[in-house]
Design a protein around this motif. Structure first.
Motif, PDB file in Angstrom:
ATOM      1  N   SER A   1       4.520  82.408   3.990  1.00 56.25           N
ATOM      2  CA  SER A   1       3.824  81.467   4.063  1.00 56.25           C
ATOM      3  C   SER A   1       2.411  81.759   4.712  1.00 56.25           C
ATOM      4  CB  SER A   1       4.473  80.252   4.788  1.00 56.25           C
ATOM      5  OG  SER A   1       5.777  80.000   4.240  1.00 56.25           O
TER       6      SER A   1
ATOM      7  N   ASP B   1       2.059  79.660  -0.683  1.00 53.75           N
ATOM      8  CA  ASP B   1       2.875  80.948  -0.697  1.00 53.75           C
ATOM      9  C   ASP B   1       2.183  81.924  -1.090  1.00 53.75           C
ATOM     10  OD1 ASP B   1       5.905  82.349  -1.122  1.00 53.75           O
ATOM     11  OD2 ASP B   1       4.587  82.808  -2.823  1.00 53.75           O
TER      12      ASP B   1
ATOM     13  N   PRO C   1      -0.437  74.704   3.394  1.00 55.29           N
ATOM     14  CA  PRO C   1       0.483  75.888   3.347  1.00 55.29           C
ATOM     15  C   PRO C   1       0.327  76.394   2.018  1.00 55.29           C
ATOM     16  CG  PRO C   1       1.398  73.915   4.638  1.00 55.29           C
ATOM     17  CD  PRO C   1       0.151  73.481   3.741  1.00 55.29           C
TER      18      PRO C   1
ATOM     19  N   TRP D   1      -0.533  85.607   7.896  1.00 58.39           N
ATOM     20  CA  TRP D   1       0.698  84.907   7.357  1.00 58.39           C
ATOM     21  C   TRP D   1       1.109  84.259   8.937  1.00 58.39           C
ATOM     22  CZ3 TRP D   1      -0.968  89.459   4.867  1.00 58.39           C
ATOM     23  CH2 TRP D   1      -0.799  89.068   3.378  1.00 58.39           C
TER      24      TRP D   1
END
Length: 331
Positions: A209, A204, A202, A289
């Protein structure tokens, strides 16, 4: 029948387009791009959805302008790729002008091995051919097995013809082979901005995310190789532009997984900065995403026109079995 047709179309591209004069191929690519853009298919609307996250201040008209430019960039990639095997050595050497090349040259000279990690921007095949031709440095990459098998064989033969060693991501042996190449002071190139496996790291990315393969970072942590992000873009000239960014440092503390995770986030940040500078050259016509994937799941390896492999070069995540240590590559 669908598989045979797909294989035949790619075969036609490599067999016919490479014989066209360059100005004719350019016009053809632009015409195909504009036609595809005007049809407003899933790939185009997904590209606009992705660009809306990259350029959040853009209104609908600006997004349509960016997606049209993006489709032209995408078709330029394909036209160049179809023609690349017929380019002269001098044409390849003159076709790419990277900034920050000393990071790569110095890294290779150190004997530590180098991992180049790239997003789906501009023409990574041309950049790879330039490395093998201009620098005389072979490298190893990873590709997803495609269906039909004959299409996968075409892409492997194409990239091997450009001087690349291509490993299949299935079978569990790719990570070990990449690690050995790096310990021998070699070069590994991985396209690593998209991972749809359950074990992706994961990150940013533009404030939301996403998952990215941790393979580039994990290889660096495990072998001591330098991890160099690379971003690419087109300008008005016929020369591909690019930047080799400074190496990402391995954190001094933490487990191997924690170190790889932190480095993958830093890699995502470098990718995001490069994509924000040249959003029209980011060829992401698929969901990336997590929010978009949750809305309507799209399995790994799902193809869109021109992207038989789904996403591009794979890299091993932090965890998982030997067979799932790789994401997928946009072949």
């Amino acid at each position: 029948m669908k598989d045979r047709l797909t294989d035949a179309l790619y075969g036609l591209g490599w067999g016919a387009v490479k014989r066209l004069p360059e100005p004719v191929a350019d016009r053809l690519g632009r015409a195909v791009a504009d036609f595809a853009w005007s049809r407003r298919g899933k790939g185009v609307t997904r590209l606009e959805g992705n660009l809306a996250r990259v350029v959040p201040e853009a209104d609908a008209a600006r997004l349509r302008e960016l997606s049209k430019a993006g489709m032209r960039s995408y078709l330029r990639y394909w036209m160049e790729s179809f023609r690349l095997p017929a380019w002269s050595t001098e044409r390849v050497r003159e076709g790419f002008a990277p900034e920050g090349l000393h990071h790569l040259v110095d890294g290779l000279a150190s004997g530590r091995g180098v991992v180049l990690a790239l997003p789906h921007m501009a023409n990574w095949d041309l950049a790879g051919a330039w490395v093998t031709t201009r620098l005389g440095v072979p490298f190893t990459t990873v590709a997803e097995r495609l269906k039909p098998e004959t299409l996968y064989d075409r892409f492997v033969a194409y990239r091997e013809g450009l001087g690349m060693e291509v490993l299949p991501h299935t079978g569990g042996a790719a990570f070990g082979t990449l690690a050995r190449r790096l310990r021998d002071g070699g070069l590994v190139c991985l396209v690593a901005d998209r991972d749809l496996s359950a074990s992706g790291v994961p990150v940013d990315f533009f404030g939301a995310s996403a998952r990215m393969p941790a393979g580039p970072a994990l290889l660096s942590v495990q072998t001591g190789a330098l991890l160099l992000p690379v971003t690419l873009w087109y300008d008005a000239s016929r020369i591909l532009q690019g930047r080799v960014h400074p190496p990402l440092e391995v954190p001094e503390s933490g487990t191997r997984a924690e170190k790889a995770s932190a480095m993958t986030q830093r890699l995502a940040d470098v990718f995001a900065a490069g994509i924000a500078e040249h959003p029209e050259d980011w060829h992401m016509l698929q969901r990336l995403w997590l929010e978009d994937l949750e809305t309507r799941p799209e399995p790994a390896g799902t193809a869109v026109p021109g992207q038989p492999g789904g996403s591009d070069t794979a890299s091993p995540p932090v965890s998982g079995t030997a067979s799932d240590r790789f994401g997928t590559e946009k072949s």
